[in-house]
Design a protein around this motif. Sequence first.
Motif, mmCIF file in Angstrom:
data_model
loop_
_atom_site.group_PDB
_atom_site.id
_atom_site.type_symbol
_atom_site.label_atom_id
_atom_site.label_comp_id
_atom_site.label_asym_id
_atom_site.label_seq_id
_atom_site.Cartn_x
_atom_site.Cartn_y
_atom_site.Cartn_z
ATOM 1 N N VAL A 85 34.004 41.952 26.706
ATOM 2 C CA VAL A 85 34.953 42.585 27.627
ATOM 3 C C VAL A 85 36.366 42.084 27.348
ATOM 4 N N VAL A 130 32.106 48.813 26.926
ATOM 5 C CA VAL A 130 31.230 47.662 27.190
ATOM 6 C C VAL A 130 30.709 47.733 28.618
ATOM 7 N N ASN A 131 29.687 46.948 28.875
ATOM 8 C CA ASN A 131 29.109 46.881 30.219
ATOM 9 C C ASN A 131 29.917 45.892 31.060
ATOM 10 N N GLU A 185 28.210 36.253 27.236
ATOM 11 C CA GLU A 185 28.420 36.847 25.914
ATOM 12 C C GLU A 185 28.992 38.256 26.047
ATOM 13 N N VAL A 186 28.473 39.013 26.997
ATOM 14 C CA VAL A 186 29.015 40.359 27.223
ATOM 15 C C VAL A 186 30.434 40.266 27.768
ATOM 16 N N ARG A 187 30.685 39.311 28.642
ATOM 17 C CA ARG A 187 32.041 39.135 29.166
ATOM 18 C C ARG A 187 33.019 38.769 28.053
ATOM 19 N N CYS A 206 34.755 38.170 39.398
ATOM 20 C CA CYS A 206 33.471 37.604 38.962
ATOM 21 C C CYS A 206 33.360 36.140 39.384
ATOM 22 N N ASP A 242 30.666 34.446 41.950
ATOM 23 C CA ASP A 242 29.884 33.246 41.647
ATOM 24 C C ASP A 242 30.080 32.177 42.719
ATOM 25 N N THR A 292 29.920 45.382 34.139
ATOM 26 C CA THR A 292 29.219 44.820 35.298
ATOM 27 C C THR A 292 28.240 43.713 34.906
ATOM 28 N N SER A 293 28.068 43.493 33.608
ATOM 29 C CA SER A 293 27.120 42.473 33.151
ATOM 30 C C SER A 293 27.592 41.078 33.554
ATOM 31 N N ARG A 294 26.631 40.212 33.886
ATOM 32 C CA ARG A 294 26.949 38.828 34.224
ATOM 33 C C ARG A 294 26.714 37.892 33.040
ATOM 34 N N SER A 295 26.360 38.459 31.906
ATOM 35 C CA SER A 295 26.190 37.661 30.697
ATOM 36 C C SER A 295 27.555 37.207 30.188
#
Length: 220
Positions: free
Chosen positions: A207, A194-195, A202-204, A69, A73, A197-200
């Motif tokens: 993870v 969890v997702n 908060e979601v990471r 990730c 970036d 692939t999310s770039r959030s």
Amino acid sequence: METERGVERGSYIWGRSVNNTRIERLWYDVTHGFGFKWKSFFLDLEVNHGLNPSIDVHIWLLHHLFLHCINDDAQEWAESWNSHDLQIRGERTRSPRDIFLFSMIQDGPRGLEQFIEPPSEPLEDPSTYGIDWDVIDNPTLMRHHLMENPEEWADRNPFAPAVQDLSDVPCEPPSCPFSPEQILYLDANLAAAVNITSRSMEVRKLVWREAFRICNEFYQ
């Protein structure tokens, strides 16, 4: 560099990083572009979500979860930076990509210098080589430089003619602590929970927490 270019040409910079303010300027842009986001993320994991940077297994897990990730970036930022307009004194605005491509046409391809006799360039004061005086005169950039390089200014001899020691940043990648089967189990359960692939950020964070929980199970 001295072998290829010759001695006493300033080819090798030995001194404070202020002598390379061009790269310091770029680090400022990188930090504000995406670096600070990841720094804040890792600090939050350390303070609130169990990350211990002194434990190799935790560093391995960070690499496994987020290194690609960060690379994405960095690549995205580089593509954007290479296309942005630069204000060049006395010239029209041009992007780094534009400068590179037209310079290749005008001056020929790079990378062949070792086969060509290097030009003789007068250098009155090698100690000033690499200094971008526009950066030196910019208080915002210099504030960032001083903040990120405190070892150069605190508790040191300000009259020293050169650096008193060299920076050493070991970057040995941590070994994987799990079997291939355990890694497959980790990845499959993460994808189901969890997702990934999310770039959030908060979601990471979720993870990391879920991966941390699964890895904890491996040791029970």
